[in-house]
Design a protein around this motif. Structure first.
Motif, PDB file in Angstrom:
ATOM      1  N   SER A 156      30.370  30.194  41.024  1.00  0.00           N
ATOM      2  CA  SER A 156      31.634  30.202  41.768  1.00  0.00           C
ATOM      3  C   SER A 156      32.480  31.422  41.392  1.00  0.00           C
ATOM      4  CB  SER A 156      32.414  28.913  41.497  1.00  0.00           C
ATOM      5  OG  SER A 156      32.739  28.798  40.124  1.00  0.00           O
ATOM      6  N   ILE A 157      32.455  31.813  40.111  1.00  0.00           N
ATOM      7  CA  ILE A 157      33.175  33.010  39.684  1.00  0.00           C
ATOM      8  C   ILE A 157      32.553  34.254  40.311  1.00  0.00           C
ATOM      9  CG2 ILE A 157      33.891  34.397  37.703  1.00  0.00           C
ATOM     10  CD1 ILE A 157      35.239  31.690  37.836  1.00  0.00           C
ATOM     11  N   ARG A 158      31.225  34.271  40.352  1.00  0.00           N
ATOM     12  CA  ARG A 158      30.521  35.406  40.954  1.00  0.00           C
ATOM     13  C   ARG A 158      30.882  35.550  42.423  1.00  0.00           C
ATOM     14  NH1 ARG A 158      25.697  33.688  40.230  1.00  0.00           N
ATOM     15  NH2 ARG A 158      25.532  34.486  38.102  1.00  0.00           N
ATOM     16  N   MET A 159      30.929  34.439  43.115  1.00  0.00           N
ATOM     17  CA  MET A 159      31.241  34.462  44.544  1.00  0.00           C
ATOM     18  C   MET A 159      32.663  34.984  44.784  1.00  0.00           C
ATOM     19  SD  MET A 159      31.115  31.265  47.225  1.00  0.00           S
ATOM     20  CE  MET A 159      29.436  30.915  46.695  1.00  0.00           C
ATOM     21  N   MET A 160      33.583  34.628  43.896  1.00  0.00           N
ATOM     22  CA  MET A 160      34.982  34.993  44.074  1.00  0.00           C
ATOM     23  C   MET A 160      35.259  36.440  43.685  1.00  0.00           C
ATOM     24  SD  MET A 160      38.360  33.145  42.423  1.00  0.00           S
ATOM     25  CE  MET A 160      37.826  31.555  43.082  1.00  0.00           C
ATOM     26  N   TYR A 161      34.607  36.923  42.612  1.00  0.00           N
ATOM     27  CA  TYR A 161      35.004  38.196  42.025  1.00  0.00           C
ATOM     28  C   TYR A 161      33.995  39.334  42.157  1.00  0.00           C
ATOM     29  CZ  TYR A 161      39.055  36.180  39.558  1.00  0.00           C
ATOM     30  OH  TYR A 161      40.252  35.592  39.247  1.00  0.00           O
ATOM     31  N   ARG A 162      32.707  39.055  42.093  1.00  0.00           N
ATOM     32  CA  ARG A 162      31.737  40.102  41.791  1.00  0.00           C
ATOM     33  C   ARG A 162      31.746  41.260  42.780  1.00  0.00           C
ATOM     34  NH1 ARG A 162      25.356  39.128  40.274  1.00  0.00           N
ATOM     35  NH2 ARG A 162      24.933  41.251  39.557  1.00  0.00           N
ATOM     36  N   GLU A 163      31.731  40.942  44.064  1.00  0.00           N
ATOM     37  CA  GLU A 163      31.636  42.002  45.057  1.00  0.00           C
ATOM     38  C   GLU A 163      32.923  42.810  45.166  1.00  0.00           C
ATOM     39  OE1 GLU A 163      28.910  42.969  46.565  1.00  0.00           O
ATOM     40  OE2 GLU A 163      27.826  41.426  45.436  1.00  0.00           O
ATOM     41  N   ARG A 164      34.051  42.126  45.056  1.00  0.00           N
ATOM     42  CA  ARG A 164      35.346  42.789  45.270  1.00  0.00           C
ATOM     43  C   ARG A 164      35.919  43.373  43.984  1.00  0.00           C
ATOM     44  NH1 ARG A 164      39.058  42.154  49.492  1.00  0.00           N
ATOM     45  NH2 ARG A 164      37.812  40.432  50.332  1.00  0.00           N
ATOM     46  N   TRP A 165      35.777  42.644  42.871  1.00  0.00           N
ATOM     47  CA  TRP A 165      36.411  43.066  41.618  1.00  0.00           C
ATOM     48  C   TRP A 165      35.390  42.930  40.472  1.00  0.00           C
ATOM     49  CZ3 TRP A 165      39.386  38.796  44.017  1.00  0.00           C
ATOM     50  CH2 TRP A 165      40.326  39.258  44.940  1.00  0.00           C
ATOM     51  N   SER A 166      34.449  43.834  40.422  1.00  0.00           N
ATOM     52  CA  SER A 166      33.347  43.712  39.461  1.00  0.00           C
ATOM     53  C   SER A 166      33.828  43.813  38.018  1.00  0.00           C
ATOM     54  CB  SER A 166      32.285  44.779  39.739  1.00  0.00           C
ATOM     55  OG  SER A 166      32.844  46.085  39.626  1.00  0.00           O
ATOM     56  N   LEU A 167      34.831  44.645  37.758  1.00  0.00           N
ATOM     57  CA  LEU A 167      35.330  44.785  36.387  1.00  0.00           C
ATOM     58  C   LEU A 167      35.907  43.466  35.890  1.00  0.00           C
ATOM     59  CD1 LEU A 167      35.658  47.062  34.262  1.00  0.00           C
ATOM     60  CD2 LEU A 167      37.987  47.370  35.103  1.00  0.00           C
ATOM     61  N   ALA A 168      36.689  42.808  36.737  1.00  0.00           N
ATOM     62  CA  ALA A 168      37.248  41.505  36.375  1.00  0.00           C
ATOM     63  C   ALA A 168      36.141  40.474  36.211  1.00  0.00           C
ATOM     64  CB  ALA A 168      38.248  41.049  37.440  1.00  0.00           C
ATOM     65  N   TYR A 169      35.162  40.506  37.111  1.00  0.00           N
ATOM     66  CA  TYR A 169      34.052  39.543  37.017  1.00  0.00           C
ATOM     67  C   TYR A 169      33.319  39.683  35.684  1.00  0.00           C
ATOM     68  CZ  TYR A 169      29.387  37.641  37.493  1.00  0.00           C
ATOM     69  OH  TYR A 169      28.212  36.970  37.260  1.00  0.00           O
ATOM     70  N   ASN A 170      33.015  40.906  35.294  1.00  0.00           N
ATOM     71  CA  ASN A 170      32.261  41.116  34.057  1.00  0.00           C
ATOM     72  C   ASN A 170      33.019  40.588  32.849  1.00  0.00           C
ATOM     73  OD1 ASN A 170      30.123  42.355  35.394  1.00  0.00           O
ATOM     74  ND2 ASN A 170      30.997  44.408  35.171  1.00  0.00           N
ATOM     75  N   GLU A 171      34.345  40.749  32.846  1.00  0.00           N
ATOM     76  CA  GLU A 171      35.133  40.277  31.704  1.00  0.00           C
ATOM     77  C   GLU A 171      35.235  38.752  31.702  1.00  0.00           C
ATOM     78  OE1 GLU A 171      36.726  40.881  28.153  1.00  0.00           O
ATOM     79  OE2 GLU A 171      36.024  42.503  29.452  1.00  0.00           O
ATOM     80  N   ILE A 172      35.423  38.156  32.872  1.00  0.00           N
ATOM     81  CA  ILE A 172      35.473  36.694  32.953  1.00  0.00           C
ATOM     82  C   ILE A 172      34.122  36.103  32.565  1.00  0.00           C
ATOM     83  CG2 ILE A 172      35.772  34.747  34.523  1.00  0.00           C
ATOM     84  CD1 ILE A 172      37.741  36.522  36.097  1.00  0.00           C
ATOM     85  N   ARG A 173      33.063  36.727  33.010  1.00  0.00           N
ATOM     86  CA  ARG A 173      31.708  36.271  32.648  1.00  0.00           C
ATOM     87  C   ARG A 173      31.516  36.314  31.134  1.00  0.00           C
ATOM     88  NH1 ARG A 173      26.740  38.566  31.583  1.00  0.00           N
ATOM     89  NH2 ARG A 173      24.920  37.338  32.281  1.00  0.00           N
ATOM     90  N   ARG A 174      31.948  37.402  30.514  1.00  0.00           N
ATOM     91  CA  ARG A 174      31.826  37.520  29.055  1.00  0.00           C
ATOM     92  C   ARG A 174      32.611  36.406  28.364  1.00  0.00           C
ATOM     93  NH1 ARG A 174      33.952  43.012  26.646  1.00  0.00           N
ATOM     94  NH2 ARG A 174      32.359  43.742  28.107  1.00  0.00           N
ATOM     95  N   GLY A 175      33.810  36.127  28.891  1.00  0.00           N
ATOM     96  CA  GLY A 175      34.611  35.060  28.313  1.00  0.00           C
ATOM     97  C   GLY A 175      33.942  33.709  28.414  1.00  0.00           C
ATOM     98  N   LEU A 176      33.296  33.439  29.542  1.00  0.00           N
ATOM     99  CA  LEU A 176      32.600  32.161  29.724  1.00  0.00           C
ATOM    100  C   LEU A 176      31.407  32.038  28.790  1.00  0.00           C
ATOM    101  CD1 LEU A 176      32.664  31.774  33.612  1.00  0.00           C
ATOM    102  CD2 LEU A 176      33.679  30.212  31.948  1.00  0.00           C
ATOM    103  N   LEU A 177      30.682  33.112  28.621  1.00  0.00           N
ATOM    104  CA  LEU A 177      29.494  33.065  27.765  1.00  0.00           C
ATOM    105  C   LEU A 177      29.859  32.935  26.284  1.00  0.00           C
ATOM    106  CD1 LEU A 177      27.278  35.786  29.519  1.00  0.00           C
ATOM    107  CD2 LEU A 177      27.064  33.296  29.671  1.00  0.00           C
ATOM    108  N   ASP A 178      31.031  33.435  25.900  1.00  0.00           N
ATOM    109  CA  ASP A 178      31.453  33.395  24.494  1.00  0.00           C
ATOM    110  C   ASP A 178      32.562  32.377  24.239  1.00  0.00           C
ATOM    111  OD1 ASP A 178      29.683  35.463  24.027  1.00  0.00           O
ATOM    112  OD2 ASP A 178      31.198  37.025  24.284  1.00  0.00           O
ATOM    113  N   LYS A 179      32.747  31.438  25.132  1.00  0.00           N
ATOM    114  CA  LYS A 179      33.902  30.533  25.071  1.00  0.00           C
ATOM    115  C   LYS A 179      33.881  29.631  23.829  1.00  0.00           C
ATOM    116  CE  LYS A 179      31.668  27.061  28.012  1.00  0.00           C
ATOM    117  NZ  LYS A 179      31.729  26.347  29.300  1.00  0.00           N
TER     118      LYS A 179
END
Length: 269
Positions: A155-178
């Motif tokens: 769901s995060i990928r769908m919302m952010y990845r195409e439009r705001w890849s920098l934000a997506y990568n940081e949110i993804r990192r946060g989820l993986l290291d939560k």
């Protein structure tokens, strides 16, 4: 890696540059690394200070009750500035970090040159139906914090990845290291906040920034501006929370103009 031992915990921080101290405070579920574009941009002219709040990233555990969390995290930051020999700073907070900034403005106004709050809010509406639903949702969200990140990422990928890849990568990192338990406790800490009265009494300059993709967020930030005597609002086109990563160039330019204006005012005075 600089680690400060203070207030019964360990606080990871980074400090770069010289000049007016600017403290960046991260959002919920993220860390100091969300400010990499700001670190690279501002450290040539300012003393940029990044840290992981207690309970996040590389900092120590969060054991406080929800109603004590924001106050404790604020005291951590003030004690860090004491250790660094810094009396006053500009505080910049994104989302959850914006609540921390408002609390510092309330409790430690003498330490604040100016505040910048982005993608945040100044109160939860606990007495309204919407507020009660939000509070209930906060208490019911425990499972979400313990779900495997792989279930949340689509769901995060769908919302952010195409439009705001920098934000997506940081949110993804946060989820993986939560850190699920501590994230949940901080989520509860946001359920009953109201800074409207203290904002009216805050006499220093303030800048409020928000991305235009979140209509509710825009309304929240407009409410905040209406409470602050010396505030200006900047709405960034094509941006969501965190706006500093969705549109870093626009965010940096807006913040740069604000910081330069504060320096000019000080020189005149």
């Amino acid at each position: 890696m600089p680690i400060a031992k203070l207030n019964g915990t360990s606080l990871y921080y980074e400090i770069n540059g010289t000049g007016t101290p600017v403290v960046f405070i991260h959002g919920h579920g993220l860390t100091h690394s969300m400010f990499k574009p700001q670190l690279e941009y501002f450290s040539d002219k300012y003393k940029v200070i990044l840290c992981d709040l207690r309970g996040n990233g590389k900092s120590g555990k969060l054991l406080e009750a929800p109603h004590e969390i924001i106050e404790t995290q604020c005291l951590d930051l003030i004690m860090l500035l004491n250790d660094l020999g810094i009396r006053e700073a500009v505080f910049v907070g994104i989302a959850y970090g914006g609540l921390v900034v408002q609390h510092i403005a309330k409790q430690y106004p003498e330490r604040v040159k100016a505040i910048v709050v982005a993608d945040s809010f100044c109160r939860t509406h606990g007495s309204t139906i919407v507020g009660k639903i939000q509070t209930m949702a906060a208490y019911c969200s425990l499972l979400m914090y313990y779900l495997p990140s792989e279930l949340v990422l689509p769901s995060i990928r769908m919302m952010y990845r195409e439009r705001w890849s920098l934000a997506y990568n940081e949110i993804r990192r946060g989820l993986l290291d939560k850190r699920p338990r501590e994230l949940y406790r901080q989520r509860l800490a946001t359920s009953h906040v109201d800074y409207t009265r203290c904002l009216k009494a805050f006499k220093r300059p303030a800048l409020c920034i928000v991305g235009d993709f979140n209509e509710f967020g825009v309304n929240c930030m407009k409410e905040m501006v209406s409470q602050l005597p010396q505030a200006q609002l900047a709405i960034i086109p094509n941006a969501l929370d965190p706006s500093n990563l969705c549109q870093p160039e626009q965010f940096n330019a807006i913040l740069q103009r604000f910081l330069e204006k504060q320096q000019g005012s000080q020189q005149i005075s």
